[in-house]
Design a protein around this motif. Structure first.
Motif, mmCIF file in Angstrom:
data_model
loop_
_atom_site.group_PDB
_atom_site.id
_atom_site.type_symbol
_atom_site.label_atom_id
_atom_site.label_comp_id
_atom_site.label_asym_id
_atom_site.label_seq_id
_atom_site.Cartn_x
_atom_site.Cartn_y
_atom_site.Cartn_z
ATOM 1 N N THR A 109 49.238 -8.303 88.073
ATOM 2 C CA THR A 109 49.568 -8.062 86.670
ATOM 3 C C THR A 109 48.759 -8.925 85.714
ATOM 4 O O THR A 109 48.813 -8.728 84.502
ATOM 5 C CB THR A 109 51.060 -8.319 86.409
ATOM 6 O OG1 THR A 109 51.373 -9.666 86.735
ATOM 7 C CG2 THR A 109 51.928 -7.370 87.211
ATOM 8 N N VAL A 110 48.006 -9.884 86.229
ATOM 9 C CA VAL A 110 47.181 -10.730 85.369
ATOM 10 C C VAL A 110 46.138 -9.900 84.616
ATOM 11 O O VAL A 110 45.657 -10.305 83.557
ATOM 12 C CB VAL A 110 46.496 -11.840 86.200
ATOM 13 C CG1 VAL A 110 45.580 -12.696 85.339
ATOM 14 C CG2 VAL A 110 47.551 -12.716 86.854
ATOM 15 N N ILE A 111 45.806 -8.705 85.120
ATOM 16 C CA ILE A 111 44.841 -7.856 84.410
ATOM 17 C C ILE A 111 45.341 -7.508 83.020
ATOM 18 O O ILE A 111 44.551 -7.209 82.128
ATOM 19 C CB ILE A 111 44.540 -6.565 85.200
ATOM 20 C CG1 ILE A 111 45.807 -5.726 85.382
ATOM 21 C CG2 ILE A 111 43.893 -6.872 86.532
ATOM 22 C CD1 ILE A 111 45.577 -4.367 85.983
ATOM 23 N N THR A 112 46.672 -7.540 82.814
ATOM 24 C CA THR A 112 47.233 -7.234 81.508
ATOM 25 C C THR A 112 46.682 -8.160 80.435
ATOM 26 O O THR A 112 46.550 -7.781 79.275
ATOM 27 C CB THR A 112 48.771 -7.355 81.544
ATOM 28 O OG1 THR A 112 49.272 -6.504 82.557
ATOM 29 C CG2 THR A 112 49.388 -6.961 80.223
ATOM 30 N N PHE A 113 46.338 -9.390 80.817
ATOM 31 C CA PHE A 113 45.845 -10.360 79.861
ATOM 32 C C PHE A 113 44.337 -10.265 79.644
ATOM 33 O O PHE A 113 43.803 -10.913 78.748
ATOM 34 C CB PHE A 113 46.206 -11.776 80.323
ATOM 35 C CG PHE A 113 47.680 -11.977 80.560
ATOM 36 C CD1 PHE A 113 48.581 -11.807 79.527
ATOM 37 C CD2 PHE A 113 48.157 -12.309 81.805
ATOM 38 C CE1 PHE A 113 49.939 -11.978 79.736
ATOM 39 C CE2 PHE A 113 49.509 -12.485 82.021
ATOM 40 C CZ PHE A 113 50.408 -12.314 80.982
ATOM 41 N N VAL A 114 43.646 -9.485 80.435
ATOM 42 C CA VAL A 114 42.189 -9.375 80.337
ATOM 43 C C VAL A 114 41.764 -8.071 79.663
ATOM 44 O O VAL A 114 40.753 -8.028 78.958
ATOM 45 C CB VAL A 114 41.546 -9.474 81.740
ATOM 46 C CG1 VAL A 114 40.027 -9.428 81.655
ATOM 47 C CG2 VAL A 114 41.996 -10.754 82.435
ATOM 48 N N ASN A 115 42.546 -7.012 79.841
ATOM 49 C CA ASN A 115 42.163 -5.700 79.293
ATOM 50 C C ASN A 115 41.839 -5.719 77.805
ATOM 51 O O ASN A 115 40.849 -5.107 77.381
ATOM 52 C CB ASN A 115 43.281 -4.681 79.546
ATOM 53 C CG ASN A 115 43.520 -4.429 81.014
ATOM 54 O OD1 ASN A 115 42.685 -4.754 81.855
ATOM 55 N ND2 ASN A 115 44.661 -3.867 81.347
ATOM 56 N N PRO A 116 42.647 -6.388 76.952
ATOM 57 C CA PRO A 116 42.328 -6.371 75.520
ATOM 58 C C PRO A 116 40.973 -6.980 75.197
ATOM 59 O O PRO A 116 40.286 -6.530 74.281
ATOM 60 C CB PRO A 116 43.465 -7.180 74.893
ATOM 61 C CG PRO A 116 44.581 -7.081 75.867
ATOM 62 C CD PRO A 116 43.936 -7.049 77.210
#
Length: 288
Positions: free
Chosen positions: A230-237
């Protein structure tokens, strides 16, 4: 490599939507995305014998389809007719904040600080950039945030034991069926008038950012577990902002960067306790 791929794959849709809606209406774009995604994922789900198990809890599955696919993808496509893709990506970064509020769990001091910090970032972003397209796109993006925060809660409560390929494939197929009656009559005309770039953007959105994205995400979960995935949630933006500036020449200001830092910091703090306590298999990021 899977983490990098997922961060890019789910950071790119905002750019692709912005390009696609130049020629393709929001409802038509959602139909193309769901229909092509279903065509690619259904064979995988059928091969893994996951479709029948996914259909048993049909009512929660339908609710998930509406909340996670139908409504947010339609609102997202309509909003990006008026606002920048980078702005869209930054607003969607507030999904973990909305999830923390909707879950209504007991808030520690750290999580309260995270919520305040993240909401301050959203307020800063909206205050200085939200007037560009008027209030309607902003309200639509806030609706997307609420939907994306609610979808995983439906999975956690009613669909946690349902095979994930089956959920993804069946929900995409259901989404296509929901939109088909409204867009099918105009598809022949759309096929004759759409230009190359929007058409390629729509196909890429369906193939790469929908079907392939689910396959990569499940592979990532198998390698590192749901919590770390779920850490990808912080990189997508960040990917959305960089692509918006590089490809569409959208403006990035110091206020944009400051708002982004506040949103990420707030999201991390607001979800930190929840991430450490939840079983890995019950965590899922929003699909864009």
């Amino acid at each position: 490599m899977l983490f990098i791929a997922m961060s890019v794959v789910w950071g790119v849709p905002y750019l692709l939507i912005k390009v696609a809606v130049r020629d393709i209406g929001p409802a038509e774009l959602v139909f193309v995305r769901t229909a092509l995604g279903a065509l690619l994922l259904l064979p995988i789900a059928l091969y893994r014998k996951e479709v029948r198990a996914s259909l048993r809890p049909w009512l929660p599955l339908l609710a998930y389809t509406v909340v996670e696919v139908g409504i947010p993808w339609l609102l997202l496509s309509h909003a990006e007719q008026e606002v920048d893709s980078a702005f869209t990506g930054l607003v969607i970064a507030g999904v973990p904040l909305a999830a923390a509020l909707i879950a209504r769990e007991r808030l520690s001091g750290t999580r309260i600080a995270g919520l305040v910090t993240g909401l301050a970032g959203v307020g800063l972003l909206v205050g200085f950039h939200g007037t560009t397209g008027g209030p309607v796109p902003l309200l639509e993006l806030l609706g997307v945030v609420i939907c994306y925060a609610s979808g995983p809660l439906i999975i956690e409560r009613w669909l946690s034991d349902v095979p994930r390929y089956g959920v993804s494939a069946v929900s995409l197929a259901a989404g296509a069926l929901l939109f088909a009656p409204f867009v099918a009559p105009g598809l022949p005309s759309l096929a004759r008038t759409v230009t190359l770039r929007p058409a390629l953007a729509a196909v890429t959105l369906a193939v790469v950012c929908t079907a392939l994205a689910f396959v990569l995400f499940f592979a990532l979960v198998a390698e590192v577990g749901g919590v770390r995935a779920t850490v990808i949630t912080f990189v997508n933006p960040a990917v959305a902002v960089i692509l918006g500036a590089a490809v569409l020449h959208e403006k990035i200001t110091p206020l944009t960067v400051g708002a982004f830092v506040l949103i990420l910091a707030g999201s991390f703090l607001a979800t930190r306790k929840k991430i450490s306590e939840e079983p890995a298999e019950k965590r899922e990021p929003a699909a864009v």
